[in-house]
Enzyme design. Sequence first.
Site, PDB file in Angstrom:
ATOM      1  N   ASP A  52      51.210  48.791  46.905  1.00  0.00           N
ATOM      2  CA  ASP A  52      52.011  47.929  47.782  1.00  0.00           C
ATOM      3  C   ASP A  52      52.417  48.581  49.105  1.00  0.00           C
ATOM      4  O   ASP A  52      53.318  48.093  49.795  1.00  0.00           O
ATOM      5  CB  ASP A  52      53.257  47.434  47.034  1.00  0.00           C
ATOM      6  CG  ASP A  52      52.896  46.391  45.993  1.00  0.00           C
ATOM      7  OD1 ASP A  52      52.008  45.564  46.279  1.00  0.00           O
ATOM      8  OD2 ASP A  52      53.489  46.413  44.899  1.00  0.00           O
ATOM      9  N   ASP A 113      46.765  40.270  45.390  1.00  0.00           N
ATOM     10  CA  ASP A 113      47.833  40.631  46.326  1.00  0.00           C
ATOM     11  C   ASP A 113      47.399  41.738  47.294  1.00  0.00           C
ATOM     12  O   ASP A 113      47.910  41.852  48.403  1.00  0.00           O
ATOM     13  CB  ASP A 113      49.094  41.123  45.587  1.00  0.00           C
ATOM     14  CG  ASP A 113      49.423  40.363  44.321  1.00  0.00           C
ATOM     15  OD1 ASP A 113      48.502  39.833  43.692  1.00  0.00           O
ATOM     16  OD2 ASP A 113      50.597  40.321  43.944  1.00  0.00           O
ATOM     17  N   GLY A 171      38.589  39.223  34.176  1.00  0.00           N
ATOM     18  CA  GLY A 171      39.808  38.825  34.872  1.00  0.00           C
ATOM     19  C   GLY A 171      40.949  38.655  33.888  1.00  0.00           C
ATOM     20  O   GLY A 171      40.722  38.426  32.697  1.00  0.00           O
TER      21      GLY A 171
HETATM   22  N1  GLY Z   1      52.876  41.312  45.070  1.00  0.00           N
HETATM   23  C1  GLY Z   1      53.773  41.011  44.021  1.00  0.00           C
HETATM   24  C2  GLY Z   1      54.098  39.574  43.941  1.00  0.00           C
HETATM   25  O1  GLY Z   1      53.587  38.761  44.685  1.00  0.00           O
HETATM   26  O2  GLY Z   1      54.893  39.243  43.079  1.00  0.00           O
END
Ligand code: GLY
Length: 335
Positions: A52, A113, A171
């Site tokens: 992240d 993400d 997946g």
């Molecule tokens: N990237 C973590 C979420 O969207 O919860």
Amino acid sequence: MDNTEWTNGFWTGQLWLAYELSGQSHYREAAEAQVGEFSHRIFNRINVDHHDLGFLYSLSCVAAYKLTGSVKARTAAVEAAQVLLTRFLPKAGIIQAWGNLNDPAEAGRMIIDCNLNLPLLYWASEETGDTAFREAANLHIEQARRFIVRPDASTFHTFYMDPVTGAPRHGSTHQGYSDDSCWARGQAWGISGFPLVYRYRRDPRLIETSAQLANYFLNRLPDDLVCCWDLIFTGAPYERDSSAAAIAACGLIELGKNLPLGDPDQQSYQSAAVHILNSLINNYASQPDEPGAGLIKHGVYHMPKGIGVNEYCLWGDYFYLEALTRLTRVWEPYW
Ligand code: GLY
């Protein structure tokens, strides 16, 4: 709030947007004051053992560098890109999302993400001239297109690759309803992430993929155009995720902008974004006299675990403000 979460950059990003929108120096001062914390965090490796870093450092330090030229911010953001690059698995061609790289449960797992974390790598490549960042991001976005996006243009939340052989495995979901459903925020990360990567890597397939994901998303919206938390649901009584709606709105605007001039869909995606935003403004935005702690209500963080359900969330607020900024002025993304 201590600077230890994946979400801290969204607050700093809101301050930078507020500064750009208002020109008021106290927003800039508040955002600048956080650059030191982000620098401390990355150089001391405080909870940065995950992918992240793009969410964290694009919206804080890259934004600071772009808006103020801060050398301290640039140095911290380049360091964050270097840490992110250590998660690249060459055989699999992906950035591993979570966990220690020796943890077998997380080995070879990429998640949708991550599309929003890749711009940090491209930015670092441009800044430093080191092509390793860009090459890793190029490989990852290609693997995401091939394996996270399903043939019907829905997305897996997460996908496992074999880190030793590089073969695709399977997946699975983490925050969605089921492995074969489509987690709404994941789809929104896809709609927005592919065109953000296109800004650096002019591969038209990224725009095509974003458009396909957008069509899948837009075909599954409830009457008020704010998606349920998983796109398997299309209305009440299921919870909405206003944050996914705000992220998707930003993505639709970026997608429309990058379609060839005169393409009829350019206007359609822009108009879809405006309609979603109108609904967020009219039905989800907090009122000035309302007790609460955010801009838009009814976000969902993690429904399967029952965490952050029907709440304000920092990322929803950030993308709501980003979408409003994108629609009201010419804006250079921090991504
Ligand atoms: N990237 C973590 C979420 O969207 O919860």
